[in-house]
Design an enzyme around this catalytic site. Structure first.
Site, PDB file in Angstrom:
ATOM      1  N   GLY A 176       1.017  -1.507   0.112  1.00 29.59           N
ATOM      2  CA  GLY A 176      -0.049   0.247   0.044  1.00 29.59           C
ATOM      3  C   GLY A 176       0.466   1.316   0.074  1.00 29.59           C
ATOM      4  CB  CYS A 205       5.401   1.921   6.814  1.00 26.77           C
ATOM      5  SG  CYS A 205       4.408   3.529   6.283  1.00 26.77           S
ATOM      6  CG  LEU A 206       6.379   0.928   0.607  1.00 26.40           C
ATOM      7  CD1 LEU A 206       5.086   1.081  -0.562  1.00 26.40           C
ATOM      8  CD2 LEU A 206       7.641  -0.141   0.363  1.00 26.40           C
ATOM      9  CG  HIS A 260       0.365   6.617   5.624  1.00 31.44           C
ATOM     10  ND1 HIS A 260       1.682   6.512   6.093  1.00 31.44           N
ATOM     11  CD2 HIS A 260       0.979   5.069   4.697  1.00 31.44           C
ATOM     12  CE1 HIS A 260       2.799   5.894   6.251  1.00 31.44           C
ATOM     13  NE2 HIS A 260       1.804   5.063   6.067  1.00 31.44           N
ATOM     14  CG  HIS A 292      -0.485   0.384   7.142  1.00 31.64           C
ATOM     15  ND1 HIS A 292       1.198   0.225   8.218  1.00 31.64           N
ATOM     16  CD2 HIS A 292       0.444   2.052   6.556  1.00 31.64           C
ATOM     17  CE1 HIS A 292       2.309   0.932   7.490  1.00 31.64           C
ATOM     18  NE2 HIS A 292       1.613   1.805   6.055  1.00 31.64           N
ATOM     19  CD  GLU A 293      -1.280   2.120   2.997  1.00 34.67           C
ATOM     20  OE1 GLU A 293      -0.341   3.294   2.942  1.00 34.67           O
ATOM     21  OE2 GLU A 293      -0.247   1.016   2.836  1.00 34.67           O
ATOM     22  CD  GLN A 334       3.506   5.168   2.556  1.00 34.28           C
ATOM     23  OE1 GLN A 334       2.192   5.298   2.015  1.00 34.28           O
ATOM     24  NE2 GLN A 334       3.945   4.616   2.892  1.00 34.28           N
TER      25      GLN A 334
HETATM   26 CO    CO Z   1       3.084   2.957   5.187  1.00 34.14          CO
END
Ligand code: CO
Length: 159
Positions: free
Chosen positions: A46, A88-89, A134, A130-131, A51
């Site tokens: 995701g 997480c990226l 954000h 999670h997303e 981000q």
């Molecule tokens: Co993330």
């Protein structure tokens, strides 16, 4: 389409609340296309708009069944619990143990401004939580039970 840079933890942009999307225009479609390409290139599950430096309520999730575009998502219901590993990226190489609902029902808009509902289990439910977090400036690390140790990470990487 173009790859966008992924903002890393420590950048204040990741702790801010995003604004709703109001215009479903070509600029939004470009963002969605770029985010899908960026997510694909990253190998992640995701990606949320903050981000890539855009403070709008947009995210993409792909658990292997193709990308789903979420605009202005809202969780309607959650059910059950799962204790899972999560990364997480924006925090490359780091993973934690976290409790997430096992099932999530959400509503959201698609790129044409149509309202949809979706239900997801397991990884998809985890990814939605999670997303969507954000978009409110919430990082998974603020919710983890604990982060994995260096030894556990080595094991995870197969070293
Ligand atoms: Co993330």
């Amino acid at each position: 389409m173009a790859l966008r840079n992924i903002v890393k933890e420590g950048d204040p942009i990741l702790t801010k609340k995003c604004r709703p999307v109001e215009k479903f225009d070509t600029k939004l479609w470009q963002l969605l296309d770029d985010m899908t390409e960026t997510l694909e290139a990253s190998g992640g599950v995701g990606l949320a708009a903050p981000q890539v430096g855009i403070m709008r309520r947009v995210c993409i999730i792909n658990v292997g069944e193709g990308p789903v575009e979420f605009i202005n998502p809202v969780i309607l219901e959650t059910d059950g619990e799962q204790e899972v590993q999560e990364g997480c990226l924006s925090c490359p190489g780091e993973f934690g143990i976290i409790k997430r609902p096992a099932h999530v029902k959400a509503e959201f808009y698609d790129r044409n401004g149509n309202k949809n509902e979706i239900e997801g289990d397991d990884l998809f439910a985890q990814a939605m939580c999670h997303e969507f977090d954000h978009l409110d400036g919430i990082m998974f690390k603020s919710k983890v039970e604990r982060m994995l140790s260096e030894e556990e990470l080595e094991e995870l990487r197969g070293e």
